[in-house]
Design a protein around this motif. Sequence first.
Motif, PDB file in Angstrom:
ATOM      1  N   GLU A   5       0.838  -1.183   0.000  1.00 52.43           N
ATOM      2  CA  GLU A   5       0.000   0.000   0.000  1.00 52.43           C
ATOM      3  C   GLU A   5       0.881   1.244   0.000  1.00 52.43           C
ATOM      4  N   PRO A   6       0.554   2.219  -0.827  1.00 54.06           N
ATOM      5  CA  PRO A   6       1.349   3.454  -0.826  1.00 54.06           C
ATOM      6  C   PRO A   6       1.167   4.214   0.483  1.00 54.06           C
ATOM      7  N   ARG A   7       2.209   4.895   0.870  1.00 50.44           N
ATOM      8  CA  ARG A   7       2.191   5.652   2.119  1.00 50.44           C
ATOM      9  C   ARG A   7       2.502   7.114   1.852  1.00 50.44           C
ATOM     10  N   LEU A   8       2.542   7.891   2.918  1.00 53.64           N
ATOM     11  CA  LEU A   8       2.821   9.319   2.814  1.00 53.64           C
ATOM     12  C   LEU A   8       4.122   9.680   3.526  1.00 53.64           C
ATOM     13  N   THR A   9       4.987   8.695   3.705  1.00 55.23           N
ATOM     14  CA  THR A   9       6.227   8.921   4.446  1.00 55.23           C
ATOM     15  C   THR A   9       7.086   9.988   3.786  1.00 55.23           C
ATOM     16  N   VAL A  41      -0.635  15.905  -9.252  1.00 51.48           N
ATOM     17  CA  VAL A  41      -1.495  16.205  -8.109  1.00 51.48           C
ATOM     18  C   VAL A  41      -0.722  17.023  -7.096  1.00 51.48           C
ATOM     19  N   VAL A  42      -1.459  17.794  -6.315  1.00 50.39           N
ATOM     20  CA  VAL A  42      -0.873  18.649  -5.291  1.00 50.39           C
ATOM     21  C   VAL A  42      -1.316  18.151  -3.922  1.00 50.39           C
ATOM     22  N   VAL A  43      -0.355  17.974  -3.049  1.00 44.70           N
ATOM     23  CA  VAL A  43      -0.627  17.574  -1.672  1.00 44.70           C
ATOM     24  C   VAL A  43       0.025  18.598  -0.747  1.00 44.70           C
ATOM     25  N   ASP A  44      -0.761  19.101   0.203  1.00 48.37           N
ATOM     26  CA  ASP A  44      -0.227  20.007   1.217  1.00 48.37           C
ATOM     27  C   ASP A  44      -0.256  19.306   2.575  1.00 48.37           C
ATOM     28  N   ILE A 146      12.240   6.158  -7.861  1.00 46.46           N
ATOM     29  CA  ILE A 146      11.925   4.860  -8.451  1.00 46.46           C
ATOM     30  C   ILE A 146      10.776   4.224  -7.685  1.00 46.46           C
ATOM     31  N   LYS A 147       9.781   3.728  -8.411  1.00 47.96           N
ATOM     32  CA  LYS A 147       8.596   3.083  -7.853  1.00 47.96           C
ATOM     33  C   LYS A 147       7.776   4.041  -6.984  1.00 47.96           C
ATOM     34  N   ALA A 148       7.829   5.333  -7.302  1.00 48.66           N
ATOM     35  CA  ALA A 148       7.016   6.283  -6.545  1.00 48.66           C
ATOM     36  C   ALA A 148       5.531   5.959  -6.658  1.00 48.66           C
ATOM     37  N   ASP A 149       5.088   5.492  -7.840  1.00 51.21           N
ATOM     38  CA  ASP A 149       3.662   5.187  -7.996  1.00 51.21           C
ATOM     39  C   ASP A 149       3.244   3.997  -7.143  1.00 51.21           C
ATOM     40  N   ARG A 150       4.192   3.175  -6.729  1.00 52.34           N
ATOM     41  CA  ARG A 150       3.903   2.056  -5.837  1.00 52.34           C
ATOM     42  C   ARG A 150       3.966   2.474  -4.368  1.00 52.34           C
ATOM     43  N   ASP A 151       4.954   3.318  -4.036  1.00 49.24           N
ATOM     44  CA  ASP A 151       5.263   3.584  -2.635  1.00 49.24           C
ATOM     45  C   ASP A 151       4.688   4.886  -2.099  1.00 49.24           C
ATOM     46  N   CYS A 152       4.492   5.895  -2.943  1.00 58.36           N
ATOM     47  CA  CYS A 152       4.058   7.229  -2.516  1.00 58.36           C
ATOM     48  C   CYS A 152       2.593   7.443  -2.897  1.00 58.36           C
ATOM     49  N   ALA A 153       1.775   7.756  -1.920  1.00 58.37           N
ATOM     50  CA  ALA A 153       0.342   7.898  -2.181  1.00 58.37           C
ATOM     51  C   ALA A 153       0.056   9.003  -3.186  1.00 58.37           C
ATOM     52  N   SER A 154       0.832  10.087  -3.148  1.00 59.61           N
ATOM     53  CA  SER A 154       0.583  11.178  -4.090  1.00 59.61           C
ATOM     54  C   SER A 154       0.840  10.731  -5.523  1.00 59.61           C
TER      55      SER A 154
END
Length: 219
Positions: A5-9, A41-44, A146-154
């Motif tokens: 699951e992607p996270r917001l770390t 996308v924009v995340v604050d 690398i693999k941001a679409d897997r690991d990062c929710a944004s």
Amino acid sequence: MTVMEPRLTLERRLLREHPIVIACDEVGRGALAGPVAVGAVVVDAPRARKRVPEGLRDSKLVPEPRRAAVAARAAAWVSHSAVGWASSVEIDEIGIMRALGLATIRALADLRAHGVVPEDAVVILDGNYDYITPAGARGLRVQPVIKADRDCASAAAASVIAKVARDALMTHLHDELPAYQWARNKGYASPEHREAIREHGTTSHHRLSWAIEGAQPLF
């Protein structure tokens, strides 16, 4: 198989130093037909404190029947979202990497039109190569992951939003040119797509520079 699951770390760490994070991901890069699309996308900080939307994953890991609902939840979660495009003609003219950069710049311009200042952000870009800066962007802090679409929710949000938008476009083009079965293959090199090219030739939506074997332009 366990699906990560992607996270917001990463986003939360970057938001300690920057007011916003912009995440970008592309879809359609390897297709034989249709444009390439880049979601942004924009995340604050307030969004990053919220729970990741239910079912959010890299678009390739979300079953097609669920993607539209997941994309809608993702769009409601982020503060702004946009999709930028580069056409098959542009891909032929300038190559896929510059076309990806051009599509990203267009997505960022859309965000700017809605009051976002990209220069205030750090840009998470899925992959290991910054194709935004060589396309002419100035003053951006681009961080390939690398693999941001897997690991990062944004980045997962950018991925699924772009995927749903591009799939809808290819389904619309299918209605005009049903022989290529774009509603099913979305312009990728499926056996039925290649057979249709051999039988009917290529169209103005095909990427002719990709050396489609045995194909002659139809129009």
